[in-house]
Design a protein around this motif. Structure first.
Motif, PDB file in Angstrom:
ATOM      1  N   ILE A   8       0.855  -1.244  -0.029  1.00 31.03           N
ATOM      2  CA  ILE A   8       0.133  -0.004   0.205  1.00 31.03           C
ATOM      3  C   ILE A   8       0.843   1.272   0.166  1.00 31.03           C
ATOM      4  O   ILE A   8       1.418   1.327   0.916  1.00 31.03           O
ATOM      5  N   ASP A   9       0.811   1.863  -1.060  1.00 31.78           N
ATOM      6  CA  ASP A   9       1.774   3.330  -1.289  1.00 31.78           C
ATOM      7  C   ASP A   9       0.946   4.228  -0.714  1.00 31.78           C
ATOM      8  O   ASP A   9      -0.176   5.139  -1.313  1.00 31.78           O
ATOM      9  N   ARG A  10       1.158   5.018   0.529  1.00 25.99           N
ATOM     10  CA  ARG A  10       0.630   5.905   1.127  1.00 25.99           C
ATOM     11  C   ARG A  10       0.696   7.430   0.320  1.00 25.99           C
ATOM     12  O   ARG A  10      -0.099   8.109   0.281  1.00 25.99           O
ATOM     13  N   SER A  11       1.820   7.527  -0.201  1.00 22.46           N
ATOM     14  CA  SER A  11       2.049   8.600  -1.232  1.00 22.46           C
ATOM     15  C   SER A  11       1.169   8.764  -2.078  1.00 22.46           C
ATOM     16  O   SER A  11       0.549   9.816  -2.525  1.00 22.46           O
ATOM     17  N   ALA A  12       0.744   7.479  -2.792  1.00 21.74           N
ATOM     18  CA  ALA A  12      -0.090   7.788  -3.847  1.00 21.74           C
ATOM     19  C   ALA A  12      -1.594   7.821  -3.160  1.00 21.74           C
ATOM     20  O   ALA A  12      -2.385   8.598  -3.972  1.00 21.74           O
ATOM     21  N   GLY A 348      -7.145  -7.229  -1.079  1.00 22.94           N
ATOM     22  CA  GLY A 348      -6.417  -6.764   0.010  1.00 22.94           C
ATOM     23  C   GLY A 348      -7.158  -7.491   1.176  1.00 22.94           C
ATOM     24  O   GLY A 348      -6.577  -7.283   2.285  1.00 22.94           O
ATOM     25  N   ASN A 349      -8.272  -8.064   1.254  1.00 18.13           N
ATOM     26  CA  ASN A 349      -8.622  -8.695   2.542  1.00 18.13           C
ATOM     27  C   ASN A 349      -8.133 -10.167   2.722  1.00 18.13           C
ATOM     28  O   ASN A 349      -8.347 -10.576   3.694  1.00 18.13           O
ATOM     29  N   ARG A 350      -7.413 -10.644   1.587  1.00 24.42           N
ATOM     30  CA  ARG A 350      -6.873 -12.198   1.913  1.00 24.42           C
ATOM     31  C   ARG A 350      -5.410 -12.289   2.214  1.00 24.42           C
ATOM     32  O   ARG A 350      -4.730 -12.961   3.134  1.00 24.42           O
ATOM     33  N   VAL A 351      -4.765 -11.365   1.481  1.00 22.15           N
ATOM     34  CA  VAL A 351      -3.345 -11.583   1.422  1.00 22.15           C
ATOM     35  C   VAL A 351      -2.737 -10.583   2.425  1.00 22.15           C
ATOM     36  O   VAL A 351      -3.281  -9.480   3.073  1.00 22.15           O
ATOM     37  N   ARG A 352      -1.493 -10.589   3.019  1.00 19.56           N
ATOM     38  CA  ARG A 352      -0.975  -9.716   3.938  1.00 19.56           C
ATOM     39  C   ARG A 352      -0.779  -8.345   3.220  1.00 19.56           C
ATOM     40  O   ARG A 352      -0.418  -8.409   1.902  1.00 19.56           O
ATOM     41  N   THR A 353      -0.785  -7.364   4.001  1.00 15.21           N
ATOM     42  CA  THR A 353      -0.502  -6.027   3.405  1.00 15.21           C
ATOM     43  C   THR A 353       0.493  -5.598   3.833  1.00 15.21           C
ATOM     44  O   THR A 353       0.840  -5.672   5.158  1.00 15.21           O
ATOM     45  N   GLU A 354       1.248  -4.668   3.379  1.00 11.34           N
ATOM     46  CA  GLU A 354       2.340  -3.988   3.900  1.00 11.34           C
ATOM     47  C   GLU A 354       2.453  -2.512   3.381  1.00 11.34           C
ATOM     48  O   GLU A 354       1.942  -2.273   2.254  1.00 11.34           O
ATOM     49  N   LEU A 355       3.234  -1.378   4.307  1.00  9.42           N
ATOM     50  CA  LEU A 355       2.977  -0.156   3.713  1.00  9.42           C
ATOM     51  C   LEU A 355       4.332   0.140   3.046  1.00  9.42           C
ATOM     52  O   LEU A 355       5.285   0.030   3.532  1.00  9.42           O
ATOM     53  N   ILE A 356       4.332   0.973   1.823  1.00  4.64           N
ATOM     54  CA  ILE A 356       5.410   1.380   1.393  1.00  4.64           C
ATOM     55  C   ILE A 356       5.108   2.885   1.466  1.00  4.64           C
ATOM     56  O   ILE A 356       3.892   3.420   1.240  1.00  4.64           O
ATOM     57  N   ASN A 357       6.257   3.695   1.614  1.00  5.94           N
ATOM     58  CA  ASN A 357       6.069   5.183   1.510  1.00  5.94           C
ATOM     59  C   ASN A 357       5.431   5.685   2.433  1.00  5.94           C
ATOM     60  O   ASN A 357       4.550   5.079   3.196  1.00  5.94           O
TER      61      ASN A 357
END
Ligand code: PLP
Length: 357
Positions: A8-12, A348-357
């Motif tokens: 998940i790209d928070r800057s986007a 997004g509700n099944r796989v692991r999410t990770e944060l980028i930016n």
């Protein structure tokens, strides 16, 4: 080797929020984070969007999850409440409720609340999903506004059915109906979803309600997210877990659904429909491998897909990108006869999410 994941790209996300502000500069923004923010993580999104004026969720429980994470802004349950206990929970946690049916008005009138709730009154102007008829809204408004359970004047809202089709005249008709039905009533106005924000400036009102555009996918059937100046927030990747050579005429997967036209390499990526990758994605659906575009072949399995490796420089352990900045989720959705909304929520509700930016 790293497992399938949604980055998940928070800057986007912040960039897309700015697009909302530019498109609707005079409106407050109710960022829609229902369904775990379309698979992006509701708490993460709410914490990232510090300039949003509030958040829209599907139900009171989704709102409670935000409150538990310390989000103290306006939260609106877009499906309101369906029972007295749910209403009590909403009021106790300062969650605004949408009211769209007479049974809710009766529940509201009959339930004693620790504090009054903010009500968003929904008018059905032609979506035929939720809302009071334009002819009854004035009477409902009068009744609801007078209840001691209601705080201040209700917000008046409606939802557009065809805002994603720019050529359709239906949105204009709905807006006219809404204006006529509510002209004499006090309270803020809220109409626009993402398509309304981008295509129907007349729909902006006091509160806009962007969902999909925040996540960088297109709300339009006939236009891209890139053209709307949006950036994809989620990148979905999965590792290549094996590769093999096929002889011409050999079949791949369940139902022998694909046949190798020539001697060629194929690979298997560890993601399938149990992870939210669409089962209906057909042979030819694009994927990216080390920046090269290639395609899915054969049927999507529960936790694997097969990939055409002709012309690819790929080794076991490499990441396959299913969608992301260089491969719009909308393109993948088209190959699976669905829409980006569907894919983002599911993955997004099944796989692991990770944060980028
Ligand atoms: C989901 C939803 C939205 C957001 O719609 P998008 O098309 O994702 O922008 C807005 N308003 C209501 C009432 C909704 O349920």
């Amino acid at each position: 080797m790293r497992a399938a994941r949604a980055s998940i790209d928070r800057s986007a996300l912040l960039h897309n929020f700015q697009r909302v502000r530019e498109a609707a500069p005079h409106s407050r923004v109710l960022a829609v984070v229902k369904a775990n923010a379309y698979g992006h993580g509701a708490v993460t999104v709410a914490q990232t969007l510090g300039d949003a004026h509030g958040f829209g969720v599907a139900c009171v429980d989704e709102g409670l999850a935000l409150r538990a994470a310390g989000i103290d802004k306006t939260i609106v349950s877009l499906q309101g409440f369906k029972s007295a206990p749910e209403l009590v929970k909403a009021a106790a946690n300062k969650i605004d409720v949408t009211v769209y049916d007479a049974y809710q008005v009766e529940l509201l009138a009959a339930t004693s609340l620790a504090e009054p709730v903010h009500v968003w009154l929904k008018v059905d102007t032609g979506m035929a999903r939720l809302g009071f008829a334009p002819t009854e809204i004035a009477a409902v408004h009068r009744r609801v506004a007078a209840l001691p359970q209601t705080a201040t004047a209700p917000v008046l809202m409606t939802h557009l059915a065809c805002a994603d089709e720019r050529r359709s005249d239906y949105s204009r008709q709905q807006l006219n109906t809404f204006e006529r039905a509510t002209a004499a009533l006090s309270g803020a106005r809220s109409v626009a979803n993402s398509a309304g924000i981008l295509a129907w400036p007349g729909s902006h009102g006091d509160w806009v309600r962007p969902g999909i555009m925040l996540y960088g996918a297109s709300p339009f059937v006939d236009d891209t997210a890139e053209h709307a100046g949006l950036k994809p927030v989620m990148t979905l990747t999965a590792p290549l877990i094996t590769r093999r050579w096929m002889r011409a005429g050999e079949h791949v997967g369940y139902g022998n659904s694909w046949t190798a036209p020539e001697a060629m390499p194929i690979g298997v990526a560890a993601i399938g429909y149990a992870d939210g990758y669409p089962r209906h994605a057909s042979t030819g659906t694009p994927v990216l491998l080390n920046g090269q575009r290639t395609q899915l072949v054969g049927r999507v399995c529960m936790d694997m897909i097969t990939i055409d490796l002709r012309g690819c420089d790929a080794a076991v352990g490499d990441d396959v990108t299913l969608w992301g900045p260089d491969l719009p989720v909308d393109a993948v959705a088209r190959s699976a006869t669905t829409v980006g909304y569907d894919l983002l929520c599911a993955a997004g509700n099944r796989v692991r999410t990770e944060l980028i930016n």
